[in-house]
Write a protein that holds these residues in place. Structure first.
Motif, mmCIF file in Angstrom:
data_model
loop_
_atom_site.group_PDB
_atom_site.id
_atom_site.type_symbol
_atom_site.label_atom_id
_atom_site.label_comp_id
_atom_site.label_asym_id
_atom_site.label_seq_id
_atom_site.Cartn_x
_atom_site.Cartn_y
_atom_site.Cartn_z
ATOM 1 N N UNK A 244 0.842 -1.212 0.000
ATOM 2 C CA UNK A 244 0.000 0.000 0.000
ATOM 3 C C UNK A 244 0.872 1.255 0.000
ATOM 4 N N UNK A 245 0.233 2.400 -0.242
ATOM 5 C CA UNK A 245 0.934 3.692 -0.169
ATOM 6 C C UNK A 245 1.357 3.947 1.272
ATOM 7 N N UNK A 246 2.480 4.641 1.420
ATOM 8 C CA UNK A 246 2.952 5.021 2.767
ATOM 9 C C UNK A 246 2.859 6.529 2.901
ATOM 10 N N UNK A 247 2.598 6.989 4.128
ATOM 11 C CA UNK A 247 2.594 8.444 4.383
ATOM 12 C C UNK A 247 3.965 8.994 4.061
ATOM 13 N N UNK A 308 -3.780 11.380 -0.528
ATOM 14 C CA UNK A 308 -3.612 10.883 -1.904
ATOM 15 C C UNK A 308 -4.057 9.408 -1.962
ATOM 16 N N UNK A 309 -4.777 9.097 -3.044
ATOM 17 C CA UNK A 309 -5.325 7.730 -3.199
ATOM 18 C C UNK A 309 -4.992 7.175 -4.583
ATOM 19 N N UNK A 310 -4.610 5.887 -4.606
ATOM 20 C CA UNK A 310 -4.426 5.164 -5.881
ATOM 21 C C UNK A 310 -5.597 4.191 -5.979
ATOM 22 N N UNK A 311 -6.345 4.274 -7.091
ATOM 23 C CA UNK A 311 -7.539 3.439 -7.276
ATOM 24 C C UNK A 311 -7.331 2.482 -8.460
ATOM 25 N N UNK A 312 -7.664 1.174 -8.209
ATOM 26 C CA UNK A 312 -7.624 0.170 -9.289
ATOM 27 C C UNK A 312 -8.889 -0.670 -9.145
ATOM 28 N N UNK A 313 -9.822 -0.493 -10.064
ATOM 29 C CA UNK A 313 -11.093 -1.213 -9.972
ATOM 30 C C UNK A 313 -11.814 -0.829 -8.697
ATOM 31 N N UNK A 319 -2.764 7.431 1.381
ATOM 32 C CA UNK A 319 -1.706 7.879 2.307
ATOM 33 C C UNK A 319 -1.732 9.405 2.375
ATOM 34 N N UNK A 320 -1.094 9.954 3.424
ATOM 35 C CA UNK A 320 -1.086 11.401 3.644
ATOM 36 C C UNK A 320 0.283 11.967 3.305
ATOM 37 N N UNK A 321 0.240 13.119 2.636
ATOM 38 C CA UNK A 321 1.479 13.843 2.339
ATOM 39 C C UNK A 321 1.513 15.118 3.187
ATOM 40 N N UNK A 322 2.635 15.277 3.931
ATOM 41 C CA UNK A 322 2.859 16.521 4.684
ATOM 42 C C UNK A 322 3.903 17.332 3.951
#
Length: 333
Positions: A244-247, A308-313, A319-322
């Motif tokens: 998964x995405x990381x902060x 920020x979100x990555x969507x697939x189907x 994850x959060x960006x500071x």
């Protein structure tokens, strides 16, 4: 003066099919004689010929076989002389062309009495040719032709459903062992990491490894003029995020990279910020390589901070960006 045997009968040995001559000599010419085999009196025939010339008496036994073996006696009055006749099987040699054949799983040599036989097992086209039976002083030759019999498909391919990433096995049964060719659509398949061809006896198999959705289609097994076709369906596995995405944290004017990994390569993903879809531009650079998806945010400013979100189907990872502001330099009062 009494009649005597000047020369007695001699033991004889002969091969089957040959002629045996038994000869004795008396002291008095033209003395009547009688010939016997064991206790049976012999008579002139196609088998036995009697000759008498002067003092010499002769018995000719024609075309001898195993049953002609035994004791033969020539009698003249009270006198008699006996000899043994031994009959050996005629040993034959079989040849194909000029090559001498040996008994094996392919060739079986049989001999019974005067009959010699060559049996050629599992006849194949290459067994055609000239075969010779050779007794040493005589030989006979014949031509053998082999007519190829097409293998019949006794059990055709069955349509199959399989899961992506797995292995599919297509199988058919022939009426006899025969080479086969496998095709997908009109394309002939060759052995590879993807395709493995297996044949045991009359069963032919095609194994398709590491299944992908593009492996779906019609597959055909061809044996001579016969063929059988079946459809393969490949069910796609649902995609999920393996990593998964990381902060992340970035500094104003700098660059931030968000990265995730999917369970398999996909044709597209969608990136969102705070629920709003992002498009590639000078600010956002989207990259996708195999199973990896990446969003690069350039020239950071404080407004880029957020979710920020990555969507697939129907799958997504967030994850959060500071974004930290640049440190101001304060002059001392």
């Amino acid at each position: 003066m009494p009649v005597l045997f000047k020369q007695e009968l001699q033991n004889k040995e002969a091969k089957e099919g040959k002629e045996v001559k038994l000869t004795c000599e008396l002291t008095k010419p033209d003395t009547p004689v009688k010939w016997m085999k064991g206790n049976t009196v012999l008579h002139a025939s196609e088998k036995y010929e009697f000759k008498q010339q002067g003092t010499v008496a002769e018995l000719i036994i024609r075309d001898v076989t195993a049953i002609d073996a035994g004791d033969y006696t020539c009698t003249a009055g009270e006198l008699k002389t006996t000899a043994q006749v031994k009959v050996n099987d005629a040993t034959v040699v079989w040849k194909k062309g000029e090559a001498m054949l040996q008994a094996s799983a392919k060739y079986e040599m049989k001999q019974k009495g005067t009959l010699a036989e060559l049996v050629i097992h599992n006849a194949e086209p290459e067994d055609a040719g000239r075969y010779t039976c050779d007794t040493g002083d005589q030989q006979t030759t014949a031509q053998v032709k082999i007519h190829a019999v097409s293998a019949l498909i006794e059990e055709g391919l069955k349509s199959l459903e399989a899961l992506e990433g797995g292995t599919a096995t297509l199988r058919c049964r022939l009426s006899r062992e025969a080479p086969v060719e496998w095709r997908k659509g009109h394309t002939v398949l060759r052995p590879s990491n993807k395709y493995r061809m297996r044949q045991e006896g009359m069963v032919a198999e095609l194994l398709i490894h590491d299944l992908e959705t593009k492996d779906a289609g019609d597959y055909t097994c061809v044996a001579g003029s016969q063929k059988t076709t079946a459809a393969l369906s490949v069910n796609a596995l649902p995609v999920h995020f393996k990593k998964e995405l990381k902060n992340e944290e970035g500094t104003e004017s700098g660059t931030a990279t968000l990265q995730c990994e999917l369970s398999k390569a996909v044709s597209s993903v969608e990136w969102r910020k705070d629920g709003k879809a992002l498009m590639p531009n000078g600010k956002y650079r989207m990259r996708r390589e195999g199973r990896f998806a990446e969003l690069v945010i350039q020239d950071l400013d404080l407004a880029d901070a957020g979710s920020y979100t990555c969507v697939c189907g129907d799958q997504k990872t967030t994850a959060t960006l500071r974004v930290n502001g640049k440190h101001s330099t304060h002059l001392p009062h």
